[in-house]
Scaffold this active site. Sequence first.
Site, mmCIF file in Angstrom:
data_model
loop_
_atom_site.group_PDB
_atom_site.id
_atom_site.type_symbol
_atom_site.label_atom_id
_atom_site.label_comp_id
_atom_site.label_asym_id
_atom_site.label_seq_id
_atom_site.Cartn_x
_atom_site.Cartn_y
_atom_site.Cartn_z
ATOM 1 N N MET A 56 40.118 36.485 35.911
ATOM 2 C CA MET A 56 40.492 37.179 34.674
ATOM 3 C C MET A 56 41.483 38.301 35.000
ATOM 4 O O MET A 56 41.680 39.221 34.206
ATOM 5 C CB MET A 56 39.254 37.740 33.979
ATOM 6 C CG MET A 56 38.294 36.620 33.545
ATOM 7 S SD MET A 56 37.237 37.062 32.160
ATOM 8 C CE MET A 56 36.369 38.468 32.807
ATOM 9 N N GLU B 190 40.680 42.683 46.465
ATOM 10 C CA GLU B 190 40.552 41.950 47.723
ATOM 11 C C GLU B 190 39.610 40.736 47.596
ATOM 12 O O GLU B 190 39.818 39.725 48.264
ATOM 13 C CB GLU B 190 40.040 42.946 48.782
ATOM 14 C CG GLU B 190 40.170 42.514 50.206
ATOM 15 C CD GLU B 190 41.584 42.134 50.650
ATOM 16 O OE1 GLU B 190 42.590 42.646 50.096
ATOM 17 O OE2 GLU B 190 41.672 41.291 51.567
ATOM 18 N N GLY B 191 38.615 40.823 46.726
ATOM 19 C CA GLY B 191 37.698 39.696 46.528
ATOM 20 C C GLY B 191 38.459 38.470 46.017
ATOM 21 O O GLY B 191 38.287 37.348 46.519
ATOM 22 N N HIS B 192 39.334 38.685 45.019
ATOM 23 C CA HIS B 192 40.122 37.558 44.493
ATOM 24 C C HIS B 192 41.086 37.031 45.561
ATOM 25 O O HIS B 192 41.271 35.813 45.688
ATOM 26 C CB HIS B 192 40.958 38.015 43.293
ATOM 27 C CG HIS B 192 40.166 38.505 42.121
ATOM 28 N ND1 HIS B 192 40.104 39.828 41.763
ATOM 29 C CD2 HIS B 192 39.394 37.842 41.227
ATOM 30 C CE1 HIS B 192 39.342 39.965 40.688
ATOM 31 N NE2 HIS B 192 38.895 38.778 40.344
ATOM 32 N N GLU C 3 30.858 34.356 45.228
ATOM 33 C CA GLU C 3 29.382 34.377 45.152
ATOM 34 C C GLU C 3 28.874 35.643 44.470
ATOM 35 O O GLU C 3 27.710 35.741 44.132
ATOM 36 C CB GLU C 3 28.773 34.284 46.557
ATOM 37 C CG GLU C 3 28.837 32.894 47.123
ATOM 38 C CD GLU C 3 28.082 32.763 48.432
ATOM 39 O OE1 GLU C 3 27.691 33.810 49.017
ATOM 40 O OE2 GLU C 3 27.883 31.623 48.870
ATOM 41 N N VAL D 32 33.009 40.060 48.733
ATOM 42 C CA VAL D 32 33.758 41.036 49.535
ATOM 43 C C VAL D 32 33.297 42.434 49.088
ATOM 44 O O VAL D 32 33.164 42.694 47.889
ATOM 45 C CB VAL D 32 35.282 40.875 49.333
ATOM 46 C CG1 VAL D 32 36.055 41.903 50.143
ATOM 47 C CG2 VAL D 32 35.703 39.457 49.717
ATOM 48 N N SER E 120 34.575 44.607 42.422
ATOM 49 C CA SER E 120 34.563 44.099 41.050
ATOM 50 C C SER E 120 35.684 44.783 40.285
ATOM 51 O O SER E 120 35.959 45.970 40.513
ATOM 52 C CB SER E 120 33.217 44.421 40.398
ATOM 53 O OG SER E 120 33.318 44.296 38.993
HETATM 54 O O1 PAF Z 1 34.648 35.130 37.207
HETATM 55 C C1 PAF Z 1 35.577 35.234 36.386
HETATM 56 O O2 PAF Z 1 36.557 35.945 36.587
HETATM 57 C C2 PAF Z 1 35.489 34.469 35.069
HETATM 58 O O3 PAF Z 1 34.184 34.414 34.607
HETATM 59 C C3 PAF Z 1 36.124 33.060 35.146
HETATM 60 C C4 PAF Z 1 35.386 32.170 36.141
HETATM 61 C C5 PAF Z 1 37.587 33.175 35.547
HETATM 62 C C6 PAF Z 1 36.040 32.380 33.782
HETATM 63 O O4 PAF Z 1 36.700 33.117 32.798
#
Ligand code: PAF
Length: 285
Positions: free
Chosen positions: A30, A35-37, A148, A180, A189
Amino acid sequence: MQTVHTLDVLRTSVTKLRSSGARIGLVPTMGALHEGHLTLVRKALENCDAVVASIFVNPTQFGPNEDLDAYPRQLAEDAAMLEAEGCALLWAPEAREMYPDGFVTNVSVSEVSEGLCGASRPGHFDGVATVVNKLFNQVLPDMAFFGEKDFQQLAVIRAMARDLDLTLPHAHSIIGVPTVREADGLAMSSRNRYLSAADRAAAATLPKAMKQAIAEIEACSDAVPALASLEKALLEAGFESVDYAVLADATSLRAIDRLTGSSARLLVAARIGGTRLIDNMAVSA
Ligand code: PAF
């Protein structure tokens, strides 16, 4: 990296990638990347030839009193980070591209989505399952990567993919990537940025108290006193409330009082300074 906003262009671009023989990894997000992404993107690049990331603040997974409007949006900054990591394509649709007029379908996964976050966020996992199902159908990835950190979300997506036969013909493979953490242990987050400096410092109690509870559970198998101490530690540190602090079977996510020999998970959701934080950790049987 190409950024695309419409489904037609996405399909053309994905077809081109696929016809070059690339194995495609999908990283749904979203935005408000951290860093997690980026770790998900790196994991996808290790396993696939081309990575498609999506950024879509999905309105259907937010409740009426949740932070949909406040959720951070920073597409240009996020795109630069994804490009620097080596993403091939960024899929960034508008809400009306994802949910055109007349959209009436809902994907609902029972059982695994009902407790924990599902209990305090009614409809949340329907929104997640519906949008992730659409993302899978739009991108047709070979593999998809999720953190996770959202352990229940991962379980819901796996159940949906299994039940709706999403593993074939697109050979989806859903990979969970370990959480992470910041230097003080707080799980990364996008919502951590809502915290004041004082609340951010106090929030580090969450992973510390969880580790303490895990040590106690692993020592005596009984979760009840350890969970009570965990809740007390959070409230004393300045958390306003604890939505849940649960020991659960790691697959079904059903709450258990004692270790049973199969793999278990400690999952917590608690609020501080009006922000709801979630975290989870493995517990050795
Ligand atoms: O974890 C997220 O960022 C969201 O819930 C996702 C998986 C992209 C779905 O909108």
